[in-house]
Design an enzyme around this catalytic site. Structure first.
Site, mmCIF file in Angstrom:
data_model
loop_
_atom_site.group_PDB
_atom_site.id
_atom_site.type_symbol
_atom_site.label_atom_id
_atom_site.label_comp_id
_atom_site.label_asym_id
_atom_site.label_seq_id
_atom_site.Cartn_x
_atom_site.Cartn_y
_atom_site.Cartn_z
ATOM 1 N N GLY A 280 0.327 -1.059 0.029
ATOM 2 C CA GLY A 280 0.012 0.604 0.145
ATOM 3 C C GLY A 280 0.827 1.292 0.016
ATOM 4 O O GLY A 280 0.254 2.562 -0.192
ATOM 5 N N HIS A 281 2.274 1.262 0.316
ATOM 6 C CA HIS A 281 3.064 1.819 -0.004
ATOM 7 C C HIS A 281 4.083 2.282 -0.617
ATOM 8 O O HIS A 281 5.344 1.984 -0.755
ATOM 9 C CB HIS A 281 3.628 2.156 1.657
ATOM 10 C CG HIS A 281 4.384 4.217 2.242
ATOM 11 N ND1 HIS A 281 6.051 3.980 1.536
ATOM 12 C CD2 HIS A 281 3.866 4.659 2.325
ATOM 13 C CE1 HIS A 281 6.280 5.313 1.929
ATOM 14 N NE2 HIS A 281 4.424 5.977 2.535
ATOM 15 N N PHE A 282 4.177 2.450 -2.443
ATOM 16 C CA PHE A 282 2.549 2.546 -3.024
ATOM 17 C C PHE A 282 2.111 1.434 -3.868
ATOM 18 O O PHE A 282 3.414 1.355 -4.469
ATOM 19 C CB PHE A 282 2.441 4.234 -3.522
ATOM 20 C CG PHE A 282 2.746 5.007 -2.347
ATOM 21 C CD1 PHE A 282 1.596 5.770 -1.519
ATOM 22 C CD2 PHE A 282 3.994 5.598 -1.943
ATOM 23 C CE1 PHE A 282 1.964 7.148 -1.038
ATOM 24 C CE2 PHE A 282 4.397 6.988 -0.941
ATOM 25 C CZ PHE A 282 3.640 6.574 -0.460
ATOM 26 N N LEU B 175 7.582 2.157 -2.112
ATOM 27 C CA LEU B 175 8.392 3.243 -1.624
ATOM 28 C C LEU B 175 8.631 2.414 0.333
ATOM 29 O O LEU B 175 7.833 2.680 0.972
ATOM 30 C CB LEU B 175 8.642 4.331 -1.119
ATOM 31 C CG LEU B 175 8.495 5.274 -2.578
ATOM 32 C CD1 LEU B 175 8.168 6.976 -2.671
ATOM 33 C CD2 LEU B 175 10.266 5.230 -3.640
#
Length: 137
Positions: free
Chosen positions: A43-45, A50
């Site tokens: 979810g990041h991203f 990252l």
């Protein structure tokens, strides 16, 4: 038992894979290889993972705890936790396949409170710097 065994975290939340240098009670250097399968990266991203800046600071805290808890002259602090962050700067980002190089120096102790300064780099790129407070019982 290795010095990394002093970390209270489960393997899913350890951000130091290997110690590369340890001056017990004073400083440590270590690495963390970003695998890409860490759950938070999904979810990041999405599509462009990252390493979160807050986890870079957590890596400094974890390594600082290893350095502090390895002091042969001072008993280990029970329940040592990250309790403060000062002057944190996120200067860059890391991606899967890169290896974080983490350094931490114990700057001071007052009973169960320990101040640590550290940084995270990848090669010659500085990604994060912070002073963290660790404390326990």
């Amino acid at each position: 038992m290795s010095a990394l065994d002093s970390l209270p975290h489960g393997p899913e939340f350890r951000f130091v894979d290997e110690l590369t240098d340890l001056d017990p009670g004073k400083s440590a250097r270590g690495t963390y290889a970003i695998r890409g399968d860490e759950g938070f990266l999904a979810g990041h991203f999405p599509g462009r993972p990252l390493m979160p800046g807050v986890i870079l600071v957590e890596a400094i805290a974890q390594l600082g705890g290893v350095a502090a808890q390895s002091d042969p002259e001072v008993p280990a602090v029970d329940g040592l936790l990250l309790t403060g962050i000062r002057g944190a700067k996120i200067l860059g980002a890391a991606v899967p396949g890169e290896v974080l190089e983490i350094s931490a120096t114990v700057e001071g102790r007052l009973g169960p409170m320990i101040q640590v300064a550290g940084e995270v780099t990848v090669g010659d790129r500085k990604l994060a710097t912070a002073k963290v407070m660790l404390s326990g019982q």
